[in-house]
Structures are given as C-alpha cells and as structure tokens.
Design a protein around this motif. Structure first.
Motif, PDB file in Angstrom:
ATOM      1  N   UNK A   1       0.837  -1.203   0.000  1.00  7.60           N
ATOM      2  CA  UNK A   1       0.000   0.000   0.000  1.00  7.60           C
ATOM      3  C   UNK A   1       0.873   1.255   0.000  1.00  7.60           C
ATOM      4  N   UNK A   2       1.954   1.203   0.744  1.00  6.94           N
ATOM      5  CA  UNK A   2       2.840   2.359   0.893  1.00  6.94           C
ATOM      6  C   UNK A   2       3.690   2.615  -0.352  1.00  6.94           C
ATOM      7  N   UNK A   3       4.253   1.544  -0.919  1.00  2.00           N
ATOM      8  CA  UNK A   3       5.163   1.722  -2.059  1.00  2.00           C
ATOM      9  C   UNK A   3       5.126   0.468  -2.927  1.00  2.00           C
ATOM     10  N   UNK A   4       4.099   0.378  -3.738  1.00  3.98           N
ATOM     11  CA  UNK A   4       3.875  -0.828  -4.546  1.00  3.98           C
ATOM     12  C   UNK A   4       4.952  -1.037  -5.600  1.00  3.98           C
ATOM     13  N   UNK A   5       5.625   0.038  -5.998  1.00  2.00           N
ATOM     14  CA  UNK A   5       6.605  -0.063  -7.082  1.00  2.00           C
ATOM     15  C   UNK A   5       8.009  -0.424  -6.596  1.00  2.00           C
ATOM     16  N   UNK A   6       8.231  -0.459  -5.284  1.00  2.00           N
ATOM     17  CA  UNK A   6       9.574  -0.726  -4.774  1.00  2.00           C
ATOM     18  C   UNK A   6       9.984  -2.175  -5.085  1.00  2.00           C
ATOM     19  N   UNK A   7      11.205  -2.337  -5.543  1.00  2.00           N
ATOM     20  CA  UNK A   7      11.680  -3.660  -5.966  1.00  2.00           C
ATOM     21  C   UNK A   7      11.584  -4.696  -4.846  1.00  2.00           C
ATOM     22  N   UNK A   8      12.028  -4.335  -3.631  1.00  2.00           N
ATOM     23  CA  UNK A   8      12.011  -5.295  -2.523  1.00  2.00           C
ATOM     24  C   UNK A   8      10.589  -5.658  -2.118  1.00  2.00           C
ATOM     25  N   UNK A   9       9.699  -4.679  -2.164  1.00  2.00           N
ATOM     26  CA  UNK A   9       8.294  -4.937  -1.833  1.00  2.00           C
ATOM     27  C   UNK A   9       7.713  -5.966  -2.802  1.00  2.00           C
ATOM     28  N   UNK A  10       7.966  -5.754  -4.093  1.00  2.00           N
ATOM     29  CA  UNK A  10       7.468  -6.687  -5.108  1.00  2.00           C
ATOM     30  C   UNK A  10       8.116  -8.062  -4.979  1.00  2.00           C
ATOM     31  N   UNK A  11       9.433  -8.077  -4.763  1.00  2.00           N
ATOM     32  CA  UNK A  11      10.142  -9.353  -4.651  1.00  2.00           C
ATOM     33  C   UNK A  11       9.617 -10.171  -3.474  1.00  2.00           C
TER      34      UNK A  11
END
Length: 521
Positions: A68-78
């Motif tokens: 929700x906070x940062x959907x585009x961040x690489x680590x979040x997605x990984x």
C-alpha cells in the motif's frame, strides 16, 4: 541505520537492521517517508517469516502494508512474489499429484471417478493462485515469476481437459486424454521442485544442518563453544581413523560432566551434545532420556537397580541425562537410602559388554556439589576423564539483557529502550544472592512482565498491532491492582465475602486471557 536500510536491495541478503530495531523505530517516529516505512514493514515481514516458517498472518499483513505504501519498490514486489511462490509450492506439495496418474487399462468408471477428483483439485489450486501475478507482463524471461505463471497455465490447460472429459462422461461418450493428463501431471511435479529451488534462501533455509551452528547461536559461553568445537573435531577425527581400521585403547569416551549454576544451560548443552553424537554417527539417535533421583532411587531392596536398568535400556543408542546427580548419594544417608545402588548399577552398565559404548551418560549439577560427589565415588569418577568436564559460567549482564530481548521477541513482544533500561535494573536487583537463576530467572521476569501488561491493558482499547507488542515502563510496575467494580460475570465473585487477594488474581488472569485473545485477532 536508516541509510543502510535504504541501500538494502536484495532478499538474498539479511536486512541491515534487526526486528526489534524496526519495531522501535516504528514505535518512536511519525514516519512520513513512504519508502522508508515500506522498507521497515518488509524488514518485519522478513524476520517474522524466518521465525515462523509456516503461514504467519502478521507477516502477510506487513507485506500488504508495504504494498500500500510503495507498490513499485523492488524489494516490496520481490517479497510479495516470493511469498506467493512459496504458497504455490506448499499447495502443490499438499496436493496428491501421484494420485492423478491415469492408466489406459483402467475401467471407464474408474477413469471417470478420478477425472472428477482431479478436476476438483485443480479448481481448488487455481482459486489459491494470485490472478494478478499470473497475468502480469514480464520483461525478464528469466524471472522467477515466469515459472509461477507457467504453473498457472498448466493448471488452466488441465482444468479445460478435465471439463471436456467430464462433459464427455455426462454425454456417455467417454473421452479422457490419458496421455496428455499424465504429461501435465508430471510437469506439475517437476515445477513443484523448481519453484522451491527458485525461492530466496531465507524462505527455504529454515533448518540448521550442523549442531555446531546451534552452539554458535547460544548467547555467551565463549570458552564452552571453543571447547565444544575442538571436541567435535576430535570425535570426527576419531571416526575417520576408525574407518581406516585404527583403534584407540584409551579413548576418552562420550560420557560427560556438565556443571553450572541454575539457568546456565546444562540441559540445553546435553541435548546439543546428543545431536553431535548422532550427527557423527557415533550414536544411533539424538534422543535424551532425562532423569533425576526420583526416577532412579527406589524404596526397597532391588528396586533402585531395576529402575536404573530400565532407564539405561531406554537410553541405548542415545543419551542418559541425570540432573543433580549428586542427590543420588546424600551425605549421612542411612541404610534405607538406596542411592548407592543406582551408582553401582550405572557404573556396571557403562562398563559391561552388553551396554558399554552403546549409550552416553551425562551428569549435571552445581559445581561444588558435583566435585564432592565425584570425589566420594572414584569408580564413577574414573568413567569421566578430566577433558570431558564442562563448567558453564554465569551469564554477564549484557548477555542476560539479550536473553530478555530474545524471550520477549519469541513471544511477539519487544521492549522500548526506556523499558529495557528499567528491566536491566530489575535483573540487577534479582542478582543479589545465590538463588539467582540466570537465564531461567530472566525468562520468568519477562513472562511476569507480559502477564502484567495483559492484566492491566485488557480493558483499554488497543487498535494498532504495535500496541499489542510493545512493553513500556508502565508494564514493569508489578504492584497488585486494586479491586474495581465491573459490569461483568465477575460480579458473582465480588458477592463472595473476603477472598480479596483471590479476586484480584482472578481479575488479572481474566484480563490477561482477554488481552492474548485480542492480540491473536
């Protein structure tokens, strides 16, 4: 610390901050930087998954918060994709793929029955898949997500095959493509293994392969760890020599003496030694049979010998651990005390052809009492060479504080910095005499604090998950709370005359249970 966290860019590396550090930062700061807050949630999820390898609802919640906070961040997605792949692997592992195999020679009715079962399994699997990830456009063909999508496509094709097969069954024109279904099933089985291989290491590396790693994870005990490593390599070397046909007449053996004050880890060390003996192939199992005087000493002639031999037989292939061994022979014992019979029977078993070398004996207790006990029993003492004596030191204050933090974290609590400073003072006050139980006392203090928190806060509204984990200075006030009028079933208890202390304790226990239930929600 924060700059290091922002530079973290791979789940194959550990987060640069600990779980407690992340919790304290979230607790103490009003964070407006969404990227930073997302990384803190990723850190918490990472550590929780390590602590709870199976499904963990809080880890899932933290991942959702990060997205929700940062959907585009690489680590979040990984992390999200990796968690979905782990779930996919677990689903396939639980699915009886071997039962999906069809045979051309099967009767049509058997094929029809199996076709319906396969169809139900496939639909259930697809419902658990993340449809958004399954349809996501991938730029990198080597991405681990490509395999996730391939499996979903295999399931979709298999679902369509089974729908057509069931339709043909209902129209009484049974057409089941046995070969194609079996090929898809074999491919799913291969994909299951491949999914696991492509997961980040922290999701798959949950077990400790070497007992020495378990020793290294223990707090403090530097000299003991050094000795254990040397002892391990000595035993390994001896096993290698035996494989070449060498023998050693004066081999020191496996029997061990472990001494130390209360709460220094004697039982834990004994269990880890059992793991070493088993890992090196010296003993058949890593089982530890734990006994004390009450298990061994009988009340009439012959019973002590019988009890001792029964436990020796249970320990064959493993370890017999005797706690407070010196209590077997009490000073000034009378003729009706049969502790010496236990000692004599034990020595006999340790040296006999039938049992000798087939199990290890570990005696544990306090240093001075153990020294006197061995001195008065030369036959027993000779079975434990000097190099097989381990003396565990008392924990230092910083080590006790670390134990407190670990105990709290294992129970999903954390200390604020102010609370930890106050808790350190509580530990220091407990160390005033010889009754202090080291790690045992510290763990009891932590659980007493947890009880106090639950008992005092259950009636307050706690909406944020952080409120249910935080231990603050107020939670270290252990004074008995005064009775309060409550509009609840507790009024029945209040109607009783007297029993004020009992009423107060029941209220605290009831509140504690309510708080724990709220935390689980």
């Amino acid at each position: 610390m924060i700059e290091q966290l922002k530079e973290w860019n791979s789940l194959d590396q550990q987060p640069p901050i600990s779980e407690v550090e992340a919790l304290r930062y979230l607790n103490e700061h009003d964070i407006e930087d969404t990227e930073l807050k997302a990384l803190l949630y990723v850190t918490l999820a990472y550590h929780r998954i390590k602590r709870h390898p199976e499904n963990d609802s809080l880890a899932d919640q933290f991942i959702d918060e990060a997205r929700i906070l940062d959907r585009s961040h690489m680590l979040v997605n990984d992390l999200y994709e990796s968690k979905q792949m782990m779930q996919a692997y677990s689903l396939l592992k639980r699915t009886p793929l071997e039962q999906w195999v069809l045979h051309e020679t099967d009767h049509d009715s058997a094929k029809a029955k199996k076709a319906r079962a396969i169809y139900a399994d496939v639909k259930e699997l697809k419902e658990e898949w993340d449809g958004e990830l399954a349809e996501k456009t991938i730029i990198d063909a080597t991405s681990r997500l490509k395999l996730y999508q391939d499996v979903y496509e295999q399931l979709s094709e298999l679902e369509q095959m089974m729908e057509d097969a069931i339709s043909s069954i209902e129209n009484r024109r049974i057409r089941i493509p046995v070969k194609e279904i079996n090929e898809r099933t074999r491919q799913l089985s291969d994909d299951q293994d491949e999914l696991y291989k492509r997961l980040p290491g922290f999701l798959t590396d949950q077990s400790i392969s070497n007992p020495l790693e378990s020793f290294d994870q223990m707090i403090g005990l530097h000299d003991v760890k050094t000795y254990i490593k040397r002892y391990y390599h000595f035993l390994k070397y001896q096993q290698q020599r035996k494989s070449f046909g060498f023998s050693m007449v004066d081999e020191p053996g496996l029997h061990m003496i472990i001494t130390g004050n209360p709460g220094t880890g004697k039982t834990t060390i004994a269990r880890l030694l059992a793991n070493i003996y088993h890992e090196l192939g010296i003993l058949d199992t890593k089982e530890v049979v734990e006994v004390n005087r009450s298990h061994l000493v009988g009340s009439y002639v012959g019973q002590s010998e019988e009890n001792t031999m029964n436990y020796v037989k249970q320990a064959i292939g493993g370890v017999l651990f005797i706690d407070e061994a010196y209590s077997l022979k009490r000073e000034g014992q009378t003729g009706n005390d049969y502790g010496q019979a236990v000692i004599d029977t034990l020595v006999s078993a340790m040296t006999s052809k039938e049992f000798g070398g087939k199990f290890a004996v570990i005696l544990a207790g306090y240093p001075e009492e153990m020294r006197q006990f061995l001195w008065s029993n030369p036959g027993l003492r000779s079975r434990f060479p000097e190099q097989n004596h381990i003396e565990l030191p008392d924990y230092k204050m910083d080590e006790l504080v670390t134990i407190a933090e670990q105990t709290a974290m294992q129970n999903d609590f954390f200390f604020t910095e102010r609370a930890l400073t106050e808790f350190t003072s509580l530990i220091d006050r407990e160390r005033v005499d010889d009754s202090f139980g080291n790690a045992r006392t510290v763990k009891n203090l932590v659980m007493k604090t947890v009880f106090q928190k639950g008992a005092s806060e259950a009636e307050r509204d706690k909406h944020h998950w952080l409120d249910h984990m935080r231990i603050d200075v107020n939670d270290l006030e252990w004074e008995d709370s005064s009775d309060k009028d409550e509009k609840s079933p507790m009024e029945r208890l209040d109607e009783l005359i007297g029993l004020n202390n009992v009423k107060a304790e029941v209220r605290k226990l009831s509140s504690f249970v309510q708080a724990q239930q709220k935390r689980k929600e």
